[in-house]
Design an enzyme around this catalytic site. Sequence first.
Site, mmCIF file in Angstrom:
data_model
loop_
_atom_site.group_PDB
_atom_site.id
_atom_site.type_symbol
_atom_site.label_atom_id
_atom_site.label_comp_id
_atom_site.label_asym_id
_atom_site.label_seq_id
_atom_site.Cartn_x
_atom_site.Cartn_y
_atom_site.Cartn_z
ATOM 1 N N ASP A 49 4.957 -0.953 -0.282
ATOM 2 C CA ASP A 49 4.914 0.415 -0.807
ATOM 3 C C ASP A 49 6.035 1.243 -0.184
ATOM 4 O O ASP A 49 6.004 1.566 1.001
ATOM 5 C CB ASP A 49 3.556 1.059 -0.492
ATOM 6 C CG ASP A 49 3.426 2.431 -1.152
ATOM 7 O OD1 ASP A 49 2.921 2.489 -2.291
ATOM 8 O OD2 ASP A 49 3.842 3.433 -0.535
ATOM 9 N N TYR A 54 11.612 7.911 1.205
ATOM 10 C CA TYR A 54 11.600 7.265 2.521
ATOM 11 C C TYR A 54 12.997 6.790 2.945
ATOM 12 O O TYR A 54 13.198 6.435 4.100
ATOM 13 C CB TYR A 54 10.642 6.060 2.560
ATOM 14 C CG TYR A 54 9.212 6.345 2.131
ATOM 15 C CD1 TYR A 54 8.729 7.648 2.053
ATOM 16 C CD2 TYR A 54 8.343 5.312 1.811
ATOM 17 C CE1 TYR A 54 7.431 7.908 1.642
ATOM 18 C CE2 TYR A 54 7.033 5.565 1.413
ATOM 19 C CZ TYR A 54 6.590 6.862 1.320
ATOM 20 O OH TYR A 54 5.300 7.112 0.922
ATOM 21 N N LYS A 79 8.552 5.342 -5.729
ATOM 22 C CA LYS A 79 8.088 6.645 -6.225
ATOM 23 C C LYS A 79 9.267 7.561 -6.524
ATOM 24 O O LYS A 79 10.283 7.528 -5.815
ATOM 25 C CB LYS A 79 7.185 7.316 -5.174
ATOM 26 C CG LYS A 79 6.153 6.372 -4.580
ATOM 27 C CD LYS A 79 5.214 7.021 -3.600
ATOM 28 C CE LYS A 79 4.395 5.971 -2.871
ATOM 29 N NZ LYS A 79 5.029 5.449 -1.656
ATOM 30 N N HIS A 111 5.783 11.019 -7.205
ATOM 31 C CA HIS A 111 5.355 11.100 -5.803
ATOM 32 C C HIS A 111 4.452 12.314 -5.539
ATOM 33 O O HIS A 111 3.436 12.200 -4.862
ATOM 34 C CB HIS A 111 6.606 11.158 -4.905
ATOM 35 C CG HIS A 111 6.385 10.675 -3.511
ATOM 36 N ND1 HIS A 111 7.362 10.048 -2.776
ATOM 37 C CD2 HIS A 111 5.302 10.729 -2.694
ATOM 38 C CE1 HIS A 111 6.882 9.732 -1.574
ATOM 39 N NE2 HIS A 111 5.636 10.137 -1.508
#
Length: 280
Positions: A49, A54, A79, A111
């Site tokens: 994930d 990120y 996302k 997201h």
Amino acid sequence: MTTKQAVPTVTLNDGKTIPQLGFGVFQIEPENTLEATLAALEVGYRHLDTAEMYGNEKEVGQAVEQSGIPRSEIFVTSKLNNPFHAPEDALEQGKKSAELLGGYTDLFLIHWPIASVIDFVPTWKSLEELYHQGVSRSIGTSNFHAHHLNKLRDQTTITPAVNQIEVHPYLAQEELRAYGREHGIATEAWSPIAQGLVLDDPTIVRIAGAVGKSPAQVTLRWHIQRGDIIFPKSVTRSRIEENFDIFDFELSGEDMTDITTLDKGQRTGPDPDKFDYVPA
Ligand code: NDP
């Protein structure tokens, strides 16, 4: 000892299956992501994930490639980041994520709804297009409340396969999980151990002692028995193994209830209705 074949799968409303336990990479620095993700794949995780937010999609993709495991055997989620909700941008970003992650994403999520900034309905229509094009094999939402999901139900065609929300013993999310069950939307529980916050809880520590497992394992097992999909994060090899080793014991009904009643509506992250962060 970890058991590599033991992870159950959840069947999504589009017929695809997802391993119920995965590996999350939020807050893993890009330079550490390759090593951590390779360790997770070696331990036996087959579900990763990540997110554009990120900053480590590329490294997750590299780990998948370097692992030597066929891409088709690993379920990879990414996302859509908040600055890219304009429909054209969402399409472009969905394709970018897919390219970085081996040609497609197994699951692509909005997201955050950021409903006070921009209407998410046209954004979702772009995700529907990504789904029809096969760029993402499943599509879903993250941090959507029931009222956001109702809006999608009224104005769009595809029901999200999952809704990824904060869930842990201090935020049990009974109502939103029930909404998901009613509408065929699987719940994914982010921060499943509340980033470590619940591990000193006396009830969880007591149950861990009684069943001979760690507080983290007991908490993750609670999620599994509730049917939610989880992906704990760790950069520590021993914890990556520990978090995978949760399929050789069972919590009693009483243990399950004791943990669920720890709920105090405590979030570690923002309330999606109040989160409208869009980086420049
Ligand atoms: P987690 O609840 O998974 O907790 C991670 C923290 O707990 C890290 O500090 C880790 O330390 C520590 N930890 C992990 N395993 C153990 C263990 N067995 N014993 C003790 N400590 C442990 O938090 P996350 O916020 O990372 O959530 C998991 C995933 O959920 C994310 O990685 C991401 O994929 C997703 N997520 C999604 C969000 C969304 O908005 N959709 C928001 C937040 C998360 P260390 O790494 O140092 O070992």
